[in-house]
Design a protein around this motif. Structure first.
Motif, PDB file in Angstrom:
ATOM      1  N   ASP A 341     -31.877  28.701  -0.643  1.00  0.00           N
ATOM      2  CA  ASP A 341     -31.528  27.304  -0.887  1.00  0.00           C
ATOM      3  C   ASP A 341     -32.301  26.690  -2.043  1.00  0.00           C
ATOM      4  N   VAL A 342     -33.316  27.402  -2.558  1.00  0.00           N
ATOM      5  CA  VAL A 342     -34.011  26.922  -3.751  1.00  0.00           C
ATOM      6  C   VAL A 342     -33.037  26.838  -4.929  1.00  0.00           C
ATOM      7  N   MET A 343     -31.957  27.627  -4.889  1.00  0.00           N
ATOM      8  CA  MET A 343     -30.961  27.578  -5.954  1.00  0.00           C
ATOM      9  C   MET A 343     -30.242  26.233  -6.004  1.00  0.00           C
ATOM     10  N   GLU A 344     -30.294  25.480  -4.912  1.00  0.00           N
ATOM     11  CA  GLU A 344     -29.726  24.132  -4.848  1.00  0.00           C
ATOM     12  C   GLU A 344     -28.240  24.109  -5.232  1.00  0.00           C
ATOM     13  N   PHE A 345     -27.456  24.925  -4.535  1.00  0.00           N
ATOM     14  CA  PHE A 345     -26.024  24.978  -4.783  1.00  0.00           C
ATOM     15  C   PHE A 345     -25.253  23.943  -3.972  1.00  0.00           C
ATOM     16  N   GLY A 346     -25.886  23.357  -2.959  1.00  0.00           N
ATOM     17  CA  GLY A 346     -25.259  22.268  -2.216  1.00  0.00           C
ATOM     18  C   GLY A 346     -23.987  22.689  -1.508  1.00  0.00           C
ATOM     19  N   MET A 347     -22.998  21.788  -1.506  1.00  0.00           N
ATOM     20  CA  MET A 347     -21.756  22.016  -0.776  1.00  0.00           C
ATOM     21  C   MET A 347     -20.921  23.142  -1.383  1.00  0.00           C
ATOM     22  N   TRP A 348     -21.274  23.562  -2.603  1.00  0.00           N
ATOM     23  CA  TRP A 348     -20.513  24.619  -3.261  1.00  0.00           C
ATOM     24  C   TRP A 348     -21.172  25.983  -3.108  1.00  0.00           C
ATOM     25  N   ARG A 349     -22.153  26.093  -2.210  1.00  0.00           N
ATOM     26  CA  ARG A 349     -22.892  27.350  -2.078  1.00  0.00           C
ATOM     27  C   ARG A 349     -21.971  28.518  -1.709  1.00  0.00           C
ATOM     28  N   TRP A 350     -20.952  28.255  -0.910  1.00  0.00           N
ATOM     29  CA  TRP A 350     -20.041  29.323  -0.480  1.00  0.00           C
ATOM     30  C   TRP A 350     -19.316  29.953  -1.665  1.00  0.00           C
ATOM     31  N   LEU A 351     -19.178  29.201  -2.757  1.00  0.00           N
ATOM     32  CA  LEU A 351     -18.530  29.718  -3.958  1.00  0.00           C
ATOM     33  C   LEU A 351     -19.554  30.139  -5.006  1.00  0.00           C
ATOM     34  N   CYS A 352     -20.712  29.476  -5.028  1.00  0.00           N
ATOM     35  CA  CYS A 352     -21.738  29.791  -6.027  1.00  0.00           C
ATOM     36  C   CYS A 352     -22.368  31.159  -5.791  1.00  0.00           C
ATOM     37  N   TYR A 353     -22.647  31.504  -4.531  1.00  0.00           N
ATOM     38  CA  TYR A 353     -23.287  32.789  -4.251  1.00  0.00           C
ATOM     39  C   TYR A 353     -22.463  33.967  -4.785  1.00  0.00           C
ATOM     40  N   PRO A 354     -21.152  34.038  -4.473  1.00  0.00           N
ATOM     41  CA  PRO A 354     -20.384  35.168  -5.033  1.00  0.00           C
ATOM     42  C   PRO A 354     -20.240  35.117  -6.552  1.00  0.00           C
ATOM     43  N   LEU A 355     -20.231  33.915  -7.148  1.00  0.00           N
ATOM     44  CA  LEU A 355     -20.131  33.822  -8.607  1.00  0.00           C
ATOM     45  C   LEU A 355     -21.370  34.427  -9.277  1.00  0.00           C
ATOM     46  N   VAL A 356     -22.554  34.128  -8.739  1.00  0.00           N
ATOM     47  CA  VAL A 356     -23.774  34.714  -9.287  1.00  0.00           C
ATOM     48  C   VAL A 356     -23.746  36.231  -9.127  1.00  0.00           C
ATOM     49  N   TRP A 357     -23.315  36.686  -7.946  1.00  0.00           N
ATOM     50  CA  TRP A 357     -23.244  38.133  -7.703  1.00  0.00           C
ATOM     51  C   TRP A 357     -22.272  38.793  -8.674  1.00  0.00           C
ATOM     52  N   ALA A 450     -18.467  24.729  -9.301  1.00  0.00           N
ATOM     53  CA  ALA A 450     -19.385  25.780  -8.848  1.00  0.00           C
ATOM     54  C   ALA A 450     -20.002  26.506 -10.036  1.00  0.00           C
ATOM     55  N   LEU A 451     -19.201  26.779 -11.057  1.00  0.00           N
ATOM     56  CA  LEU A 451     -19.736  27.431 -12.251  1.00  0.00           C
ATOM     57  C   LEU A 451     -20.758  26.536 -12.952  1.00  0.00           C
ATOM     58  N   PHE A 452     -20.470  25.245 -13.043  1.00  0.00           N
ATOM     59  CA  PHE A 452     -21.426  24.335 -13.657  1.00  0.00           C
ATOM     60  C   PHE A 452     -22.740  24.332 -12.882  1.00  0.00           C
ATOM     61  N   THR A 453     -22.635  24.335 -11.545  1.00  0.00           N
ATOM     62  CA  THR A 453     -23.828  24.345 -10.706  1.00  0.00           C
ATOM     63  C   THR A 453     -24.624  25.629 -10.908  1.00  0.00           C
ATOM     64  N   VAL A 454     -23.919  26.752 -11.016  1.00  0.00           N
ATOM     65  CA  VAL A 454     -24.588  28.043 -11.214  1.00  0.00           C
ATOM     66  C   VAL A 454     -25.246  28.099 -12.588  1.00  0.00           C
ATOM     67  N   LEU A 455     -24.508  27.694 -13.601  1.00  0.00           N
ATOM     68  CA  LEU A 455     -24.991  27.860 -14.964  1.00  0.00           C
ATOM     69  C   LEU A 455     -26.144  26.926 -15.310  1.00  0.00           C
ATOM     70  N   ARG A 456     -26.308  25.840 -14.569  1.00  0.00           N
ATOM     71  CA  ARG A 456     -27.414  24.938 -14.881  1.00  0.00           C
ATOM     72  C   ARG A 456     -28.752  25.492 -14.394  1.00  0.00           C
ATOM     73  N   SER A 457     -28.712  26.506 -13.497  1.00  0.00           N
ATOM     74  CA  SER A 457     -29.970  27.005 -12.935  1.00  0.00           C
ATOM     75  C   SER A 457     -30.078  28.521 -12.898  1.00  0.00           C
TER      76      SER A 457
END
Length: 585
Positions: A341-357, A450-457
């Motif tokens: 949760d340090v990644m701070e993906f919030g409500m979009w975590r379900w989509l952010c985790y696979p995008l990073v992977w 979700a991509l914006f959230t991933v790419l900012r961190s």
């Protein structure tokens, strides 16, 4: 442009603008609240971060008190000795003065864009102003006390004095395993363990914040103290970059503000945009932590300079063991520590985790994150192909039905209820769903956010080059000294041009004037939104738009010009004004 296409543009604009406005307004309100609270609550206190000025600090809880350790006779301090522990990931600088970590050099991350070299050294997390592992509130072991090196190995060192024996082991994945044994101390004495200090990075999009897993209430949950309105730290953990309202004035605010957050925390992390220092595990239950925020006194606006944290304990056990993490804010490493949760993906975590992977998976094939983004774009377009294809074909069918629609509108213009019934009957008869054209854009909005959230961190994109781009986590900023608005950004300009081309290829059920207006307005709106976004995000959306243009062109070539049911080509009539329609012309 038909009503459905207008709805797509409006929804996209509202989604992006609303989300951005919410973030910026929240930051501004938090900063203004910090100024008001700091002025109202300025009280002297001792902070864990060294300062060159005696500024008052805000303290929300009582600081751990001095323990009743056995008095040691005063003696002259021994010269400080520095010890080094290193592996292929990190090089630690440790001191015999306090048995602390004074610096961590991250050997796989450069200080500036480009490869690591003599001219571009590895990034250093400097803890000189607030050493990591410093014990506060306990005589005989603070950061000014002498220790000797009792034992030293390739990956460990043992520091010892009359009160504390500390064994520090450097492990893989940026982890330190620390074991402490105490002697001659009051077991009920309060004390604090410093996690070090994290400073603001060079990026204008950088952040400073503290996260923790709060287990002190009824329901354990993650606290993002820079965003969570329930945290007393939110008012201080604001690094404003401006925004529409400008930067808040820092007049009257102290240089340093210290606030205690009470309650058991399973882990505590201090972070900036890409790096983090954290107490990941501990054998003893803590009572919360103290955060110390230092602002940049050279600026008249409220801008954070660094953030430090000290985890508080109610007593001193005979033995204490814990794990400290000093390294990149990387999903895979934090996941293994239970700190995803340090990644701070919030409500979009379900989509952010696979995008990073997926980004890391594609990068493992071809070691370039620009190529990884291209492959990710292709994958997303393939997944959405059936939906976008059906939508585009449906829009063509809607265009072919326009003559019949106009007949119904003319026939039942004075009976709105009958007009609606006949319109939907026409849709059902021809198996057309007028809302289907909205679905592709609506589905892609969560992917975009979700991509914006991933790419900012995502630390993977820090200084990641691609073609002419030196850093995918930042705008291109070409010829910054020649061009306004931070420099020339080619990708947003290309995306705007492709958006205009896509509008030209897309079927239209409206009049030509509306079509031409939206062909200009939509690209300009997208250009405004994207111009200073990270180039990785602009690359993704530009490529996605290019694939959309190719798909629209292919459908137009395959199916030809839309025709009416009788085989007559659809041609828009002259534009009618409201007055002409009122008189039946």
């Amino acid at each position: 442009m038909n009503k459905q296409e207008k709805l797509i543009a409006i929804l996209l604009g509202l989604a992006l603008a609303g989300w951005m406005w919410y973030s910026l307004s929240g930051q501004k309100n938090a900063a203004e609240a910090a100024q008001t609270t700091a002025v109202a609550q300025q009280t002297p206190a001792t902070a864990p971060v060294a300062s060159t000025q005696k500024a008052p600090e805000v303290v929300a809880a009582t600081k751990p008190q001095e323990t009743t350790a056995v008095e040691q006779p005063k003696k002259e301090k021994s010269p400080e000795k520095l010890e080094t522990l290193a592996n292929d990931e990190v090089e630690l600088t440790l001191s015999t003065r306090g048995a602390v970590v004074k610096a961590a050099k991250l050997l796989q991350y450069a200080q500036n864009p480009g490869k690591i070299s003599d001219q571009n050294p590895a990034l250093v997390l400097d803890f000189a102003s607030a050493p990591a592992l410093a014990i506060e509130g306990m005589s005989g072991v603070d950061a000014d006390e002498d220790f000797t090196v009792a034992e030293k190995g390739a990956d460990f060192v043992v520091f010892k004095n009359a009160v504390l024996t500390r064994r520090i082991v450097l492990k893989k994945n940026y982890q330190l395993e620390v074991e402490e044994r105490f002697a001659k101390v009051d077991p009920s004495a309060a004390n604090g363990l410093s996690l070090g200090v994290i400073s603001m990075g060079s990026s204008k999009n950088d952040i400073l914040s503290i996260d923790s897993w709060d287990n002190g209430g009824r329901k354990p949950h993650v606290m993002h103290h820079g965003d969570d309105g329930d945290s007393p730290l939110k008012s201080y953990l604001v690094a404003m970059s401006g925004g529409c309202g400008g930067k808040p004035n820092a007049a009257g605010m102290p240089e340093r503000s210290s606030v205690d957050y009470p309650g058991r925390q399973d882990w505590v992390a201090v972070k900036n945009r890409f790096f983090v220092t954290a107490l990941a595990t501990c054998s003893e239950v803590n009572t919360g932590f103290r955060a110390t925020m230092t602002r940049d006194v050279t600026k008249s606006e409220y801008v954070l300079k660094n953030v430090a944290a000290t985890v508080n304990f109610a007593g001193v056990p005979e033995k204490r063991a814990y794990t400290l993490y000093l390294g990149p804010k990387k999903q895979a490493l934090l996941w293994d520590l239970g700190m995803k949760d340090v990644m701070e993906f919030g409500m979009w975590r379900w989509l952010c985790y696979p995008l990073v992977w997926l980004l890391n998976f594609f990068n493992s094939w071809i070691p370039n994150f620009g190529v990884a983004i291209i492959l990710l774009t292709i994958l997303v377009r393939l997944l959405f192909w059936p939906l976008t294809h059906k939508s585009t074909v449906g829009m063509r069918r809607m265009q072919e039905l326009q003559p019949k629609m106009k007949e119904i509108q003319t026939k039942f213009k004075d009976n709105p209820q009958r007009l609606q019934q006949e319109t939907w009957a026409l849709y059902r008869e021809n198996k057309v769903n007028p809302l289907s054209s909205c679905l592709p854009m609506l589905v892609q909005i969560p992917v975009f956010i979700a991509l914006f959230t991933v790419l900012r961190s995502a630390v993977e994109l820090r200084y990641a080059p691609f073609l002419w781009i030196s850093d995918l986590s930042e705008p291109e900023a070409l010829f910054a000294s020649w061009f306004p608005f931070g420099g020339l950004n080619i990708l947003p300009l290309a995306m705007a041009a492709l958006t205009m081309l896509q509008s030209a290829f897309s079927p239209s059920t409206g009049d030509n004037r509306q079509q031409r207006m939206m062909m200009v307005m939509m690209p300009l709106m997208m250009l405004f939104f994207f111009y200073n976004f990270p180039s990785a995000l602009s690359l993704y959306w530009m490529l996605s738009t290019a694939f959309g243009v190719a798909q629209a062109w292919w459908i137009k070539k395959r199916y030809g010009q839309p025709t009416t049911a009788g085989g007559v080509e659809v041609v828009d009539g002259p534009h009618q004004t409201r007055q002409m329609r009122r008189h039946g012309n």
